[in-house]
Design an enzyme around this catalytic site. Structure first.
Site, PDB file in Angstrom:
ATOM      1  CE  LYS A   1      -4.460  -1.645   1.628  1.00 53.60           C
ATOM      2  NZ  LYS A   1      -5.416  -1.407   2.480  1.00 53.60           N
TER       3      LYS A   1
ATOM      4  CE  LYS B   1     -14.002  -2.457   0.922  1.00 53.68           C
ATOM      5  NZ  LYS B   1     -12.572  -2.777   1.543  1.00 53.68           N
TER       6      LYS B   1
ATOM      7  CE  LYS C   1      -6.346  -6.920  -1.398  1.00 56.75           C
ATOM      8  NZ  LYS C   1      -7.178  -6.676  -0.400  1.00 56.75           N
TER       9      LYS C   1
HETATM   10  N1  AQP Z   1      -9.675  -9.696  -3.508  1.00 57.96           N
HETATM   11  C1  AQP Z   1     -10.062 -10.299  -2.361  1.00 57.96           C
HETATM   12  N2  AQP Z   1     -10.182 -11.590  -2.357  1.00 57.96           N
HETATM   13  C2  AQP Z   1     -10.844 -12.468  -1.313  1.00 57.96           C
HETATM   14  N3  AQP Z   1     -10.690 -11.630  -0.072  1.00 57.96           N
HETATM   15  C3  AQP Z   1     -10.441 -10.408  -0.167  1.00 57.96           C
HETATM   16  N4  AQP Z   1     -10.827  -9.566   0.985  1.00 57.96           N
HETATM   17  C4  AQP Z   1     -10.416  -8.399   0.554  1.00 57.96           C
HETATM   18  N5  AQP Z   1     -10.072  -8.516  -0.914  1.00 57.96           N
HETATM   19  C5  AQP Z   1     -10.138  -9.594  -1.100  1.00 57.96           C
HETATM   20  C6  AQP Z   1     -11.340  -9.613   2.467  1.00 57.96           C
HETATM   21  O1  AQP Z   1     -12.357  -8.913   2.604  1.00 57.96           O
HETATM   22  C7  AQP Z   1     -12.436  -8.688   4.011  1.00 57.96           C
HETATM   23  C8  AQP Z   1     -12.541  -7.421   4.081  1.00 57.96           C
HETATM   24  O2  AQP Z   1     -11.253  -6.425   3.371  1.00 57.96           O
HETATM   25  P1  AQP Z   1     -11.189  -5.058   3.873  1.00 57.96           P
HETATM   26  O3  AQP Z   1     -12.078  -4.151   3.309  1.00 57.96           O
HETATM   27  O4  AQP Z   1     -11.013  -4.876   5.238  1.00 57.96           O
HETATM   28  O5  AQP Z   1      -9.747  -4.777   3.547  1.00 57.96           O
HETATM   29  P2  AQP Z   1      -8.648  -5.199   2.259  1.00 57.96           P
HETATM   30  O6  AQP Z   1      -8.332  -6.482   2.501  1.00 57.96           O
HETATM   31  O7  AQP Z   1      -7.897  -3.986   2.149  1.00 57.96           O
HETATM   32  O8  AQP Z   1      -9.756  -5.079   0.980  1.00 57.96           O
HETATM   33  P3  AQP Z   1      -9.558  -3.882   0.034  1.00 57.96           P
HETATM   34  O9  AQP Z   1     -10.797  -4.190  -1.138  1.00 57.96           O
HETATM   35  O10 AQP Z   1      -8.182  -4.260  -0.951  1.00 57.96           O
HETATM   36  O11 AQP Z   1      -9.715  -2.698   0.459  1.00 57.96           O
HETATM   37  P4  AQP Z   1      -8.952  -1.235   0.267  1.00 57.96           P
HETATM   38  O12 AQP Z   1      -8.469  -1.119  -1.293  1.00 57.96           O
HETATM   39  O13 AQP Z   1      -9.462  -0.177   0.880  1.00 57.96           O
HETATM   40  O14 AQP Z   1      -7.602  -1.570   0.872  1.00 57.96           O
HETATM   41  C9  AQP Z   1     -10.974  -9.256   4.662  1.00 57.96           C
HETATM   42  O15 AQP Z   1     -11.138 -10.458   5.279  1.00 57.96           O
HETATM   43  C10 AQP Z   1     -10.164  -9.394   3.509  1.00 57.96           C
HETATM   44  O16 AQP Z   1      -9.209 -10.525   3.706  1.00 57.96           O
END
Ligand code: AQP
Length: 329
Positions: free
Chosen positions: A109, A195, A192
């Site tokens: 990040k 969001k 991956k």
């Molecule tokens: N691509 C993914 N595949 C499977 N599981 C995923 N998770 C996130 N992306 C994937 C799981 O969703 C839960 C919540 O995630 P989060 O929103 O707390 O944070 P993150 O992992 O940082 O998700 P994003 O979408 O990548 O958010 P941003 O872009 O804001 O950082 C967790 O259990 C995660 O494992």
């Protein structure tokens, strides 16, 4: 009954990766576990944000979770429960810099510009450990990307127990789904689904319409080869693997079964079947979420009640942690 804790950042509308990696499993687990599900709005400040968007996304994510079948009594937002911040600070002082330096999510990040990122992004895993341990939760359903953070949480719990000479915090176990633990971007099979990806075409979100879903799948990046009949044929084809993984997870079939059904065919008809499958499950969720968002006061009430329940569980645990470290009351 085992206690389960998991969270999601209200940094946007939840996507298919969040759904398959986390939310869908939460819905199953809540049937026979003592569950707490948290909108981790404090974590959302670790990347650039605006107050207006955070408020909107917190309600939007609440609506999506309820529409997906999460029990409203188990849902709350992190900042409304002070145990997270109180224990988070103690863990900042238990965790070691050397441990945090190894966290790959921080490296991903922060990228090359790490000097410019907030201190919050760096200590994020300490707060995540506090999120779980403030409830003495022992089971944590997450996607594969969180595996390293869970290991760190166990290191922190162990060091706290050792330093204070107690057996206070339990060890935790990640519940990582065997299928679709890491859903990849529709535009790049090596990244991956996220969001924060600038391309809206890279992800299917839980408020997409049936047309949006069909279009995003039609436009999903693929290669020019037909689909293989066996898994070995997906080697070096991350986009094809990702779409097959999604199909298998959504239909509760094995990859082998999906490949034996579609092997030898081009992507055209497979994409149509995948879009149909996604629309069947996700379009009703999106409709219900839209409906719930019409009554924001109701969503706020759900979060307030959930926070009350979460405080009742976590306050005595964090009171005791504070007593153990020597804070006076
Ligand atoms: N691509 C993914 N595949 C499977 N599981 C995923 N998770 C996130 N992306 C994937 C799981 O969703 C839960 C919540 O995630 P989060 O929103 O707390 O944070 P993150 O992992 O940082 O998700 P994003 O979408 O990548 O958010 P941003 O872009 O804001 O950082 C967790 O259990 C995660 O494992």
């Amino acid at each position: 009954m085992q206690r389960v804790f998991s969270g999601i950042q209200p940094t946007g509308i939840p996507h298919l990766g969040n759904y398959l990696g986390a939310i869908r499993n939460w819905v199953t687990l809540q049937k026979d576990h003592d569950c707490l599900f948290c909108l981790v709005d404090m974590h959302s400040l670790t990347m650039p944000w605006t107050p207006e968007a955070l408020r909107e996304q917190t309600l939007g994510t609440t609506a999506c979770l309820l529409a997906s079948g999460i029990d409203p009594t188990r849902l709350y937002n992190q900042s409304a429960v002070s145990a997270h911040a109180r224990l988070g600070w103690i863990f900042n002082c238990v965790s070691r810099l050397g441990w945090l330096n190894r966290m790959t999510q921080f490296k991903d990040k922060a990228g090359k510009n790490r000097e410019n990122h907030s201190a919050g992004l760096y200590v994020y895993p300490n707060l995540m450990a506090a999120d779980i341990l403030a409830f003495h939760a022992t089971r944590v359903p997450v996607g594969d990307d969180q595996r390293q953070h869970l290991e760190l949480a166990n290191d922190i719990a162990q060091k706290f127990n050792h330093d204070m000479g107690v057996e206070f915090f339990p060890q935790i176990e990640g519940l990582i789904p065997p299928n679709a633990a890491r859903v990849m971007s529709l535009r790049d099979g090596s990244k991956k689904m996220s969001k924060s990806d600038p391309s809206a075409q890279s992800r299917i979100v839980l408020n997409d319409t049936a047309d949006d879903i069909a279009l995003k799948i039609r436009r999903a990046r693929t290669d020019s080869e037909p689909l293989p009949s066996e898994e070995a044929g997906l080697e070096g084809r991350p986009e094809a693997r990702n779409l097959i993984t999604i199909y298998a997870a959504m239909s509760d079939k094995s990859m082998a079964d999906v490949l034996s059904e579609f092997g030898g065919q081009g992507f055209g008809s497979f994409k149509q079947s995948l879009a149909d499958l996604l629309v069947e499950t996700l379009a009703p969720v999106a409709n219900e979420a839209r409906h719930l968002l019409d009554d924001k006061e109701h969503l706020l009430q759900v979060l307030r009640k959930g926070a009350e329940r979460a405080r009742a569980v976590s306050d005595p645990i964090v009171d005791e942690a504070e007593r153990l470290v020597g804070f006076l009351r």
